[in-house]
Design an enzyme around this catalytic site. Structure first.
Site, PDB file in Angstrom:
ATOM      1  N   LYS A  52       0.710  -1.166  -0.054  1.00  0.00           N
ATOM      2  CA  LYS A  52      -0.042   0.158  -0.052  1.00  0.00           C
ATOM      3  C   LYS A  52       0.842   1.358  -0.077  1.00  0.00           C
ATOM      4  CE  LYS A  52      -3.973  -2.501   2.096  1.00  0.00           C
ATOM      5  NZ  LYS A  52      -4.540  -2.680   3.141  1.00  0.00           N
ATOM      6  N   GLN A  96      -5.002  -1.421   9.245  1.00  0.00           N
ATOM      7  CA  GLN A  96      -4.792  -2.942   8.611  1.00  0.00           C
ATOM      8  C   GLN A  96      -5.405  -3.769   9.506  1.00  0.00           C
ATOM      9  OE1 GLN A  96      -3.899  -3.134   5.589  1.00  0.00           O
ATOM     10  NE2 GLN A  96      -3.924  -5.341   5.719  1.00  0.00           N
ATOM     11  N   ASP A 119     -11.007   2.353   3.356  1.00  0.00           N
ATOM     12  CA  ASP A 119     -11.388   1.010   3.209  1.00  0.00           C
ATOM     13  C   ASP A 119     -12.913   0.770   2.730  1.00  0.00           C
ATOM     14  OD1 ASP A 119      -9.373  -0.924   3.340  1.00  0.00           O
ATOM     15  OD2 ASP A 119      -8.970  -0.366   5.345  1.00  0.00           O
TER      16      ASP A 119
HETATM   17  N1  GUN Z   1      -6.613  -7.003   5.645  1.00  0.00           N
HETATM   18  C1  GUN Z   1      -6.875  -7.793   4.900  1.00  0.00           C
HETATM   19  N2  GUN Z   1      -7.508  -7.122   3.835  1.00  0.00           N
HETATM   20  C2  GUN Z   1      -7.679  -5.807   4.252  1.00  0.00           C
HETATM   21  C3  GUN Z   1      -8.233  -4.513   3.686  1.00  0.00           C
HETATM   22  O1  GUN Z   1      -8.668  -4.587   2.414  1.00  0.00           O
HETATM   23  N3  GUN Z   1      -8.185  -3.571   4.619  1.00  0.00           N
HETATM   24  C4  GUN Z   1      -7.582  -3.528   5.758  1.00  0.00           C
HETATM   25  N4  GUN Z   1      -7.765  -2.323   6.323  1.00  0.00           N
HETATM   26  N5  GUN Z   1      -7.223  -4.562   6.194  1.00  0.00           N
HETATM   27  C5  GUN Z   1      -7.053  -5.736   5.573  1.00  0.00           C
END
Ligand code: GUN
Length: 279
Positions: A52, A96, A119
């Site tokens: 990211k 996350q 998200d």
């Molecule tokens: N953990 C696994 N996939 C995601 C996601 O798309 N966003 C976040 N914040 N955590 C995750």
């Protein structure tokens, strides 16, 4: 033999478009900042967070990384989220998941300002999606819609079957397909005669969480098959929820694993990050 839907190529196109948008915003003096919070050092999370950050760098967005120790308390994390909510120079906040077991995930997600929730997990954004208002969309399902649209696959009026009902994939996927005027059915672990239902699908989205589960017997001739699953098999090779070998003989289009849905999630996160400016 099905045509491949190339998520790598489509995600690269989207990131390049975003890079241009960010450059144009910068020319107007507008900077974009994403705060990324990771608690603990779950290995997979570290990889995702790293990707990211790299994507932010690529499109020209500043990322603020918060790497907090495993023993961070819920209150400490809530305080950080509140502080970031209040900061005018922070446009997006991403926590996350998964969080350590002692932190109540829903409480944290609820604390994020919905207009910084890149998200799309906050109930306000989930509600906006279902009632057709603008808001942040959950990244993986939004990526599936982009894959379909950019491959020229019509959704309107099609029988769309989604396998899986998670809050992150199945439910928002169904809402998005409905918004595109698909006729949508959601299947899950209690669905009876799964193959009978999935064989009605013109577009089949599979997020079942079981490697190679969906074989050709579940698929109608000429269907579009989207595989959201990702697993590592005994030979350390990545594989999806769909048995690619048999299904690709029957489908008209199919996403590979890797290189299908996976790269789209980060591209759509970057879309949300760019949209977060000016909210
Ligand atoms: N953990 C696994 N996939 C995601 C996601 O798309 N966003 C976040 N914040 N955590 C995750």
């Amino acid at each position: 033999m099905a045509q491949l839907i190339d998520g790598k190529k489509i995600s690269a196109e989207i990131k390049d478009e975003l890079k241009e948008k960010v450059a144009a915003l910068k020319a107007e003096g507008r900077e974009i900042t994403l705060a990324v919070i990771q608690v603990g050092n779950d290995k997979a999370s570290t990889v995702y967070v790293g990707n990211k950050k790299k994507a932010c760098e690529y499109i020209g967005v500043r990322s603020l990384a918060y790497e907090l120790p495993e023993e961070t308390t819920e209150e400490e994390l809530l305080n950080l989220v509140k502080e970031l909510n209040a900061r005018k120079d922070v446009n997006g906040i991403l926590v996350q998941l998964p969080l350590p077991a002692h932190i109540y995930e829903d409480r944290i997600l609820l604390a994020i300002d919905p207009d910084k929730d890149v998200d799309g997990f906050h109930p306000v954004n989930v509600g906006r999606l279902w009632i057709g208002e603008e808001g942040f969309l959950s990244c993986t399902p939004a990526g599936v819609i982009q894959l379909l649209k950019r491959t020229g696959i019509e959704i309107s009026g099609k029988n769309c079957v989604v396998i899986g009902r998670s809050n992150i994939v199945g439910k928002p996927m169904a809402a998005l397909l409905l918004r595109e005027n698909g006729t949508v059915t959601i299947c899950h672990s209690r669905t009876k005669n799964l193959a009978e239902v999935t064989k009605q699908a013109d577009i089949l989205v599979v997020a079942i969480g079981k490697p190679n589960y969906i074989t050709a017997d579940y698929v109608k001739e000429g269907a579009v098959v989207i595989d959201v699953g990702i697993h590592r098999n005994a030979d350390n090779k990545l594989t999806g929820d769909v048995d690619f070998e048999s299904v690709s003989e029957k489908a008209s289009y199919i996403t590979p694993v890797p290189g299908g849905v996976g790269p789209m999630t980060i591209a759509m996160l970057m879309c949300n990050v760019v949209r977060s400016v000016g909210k």
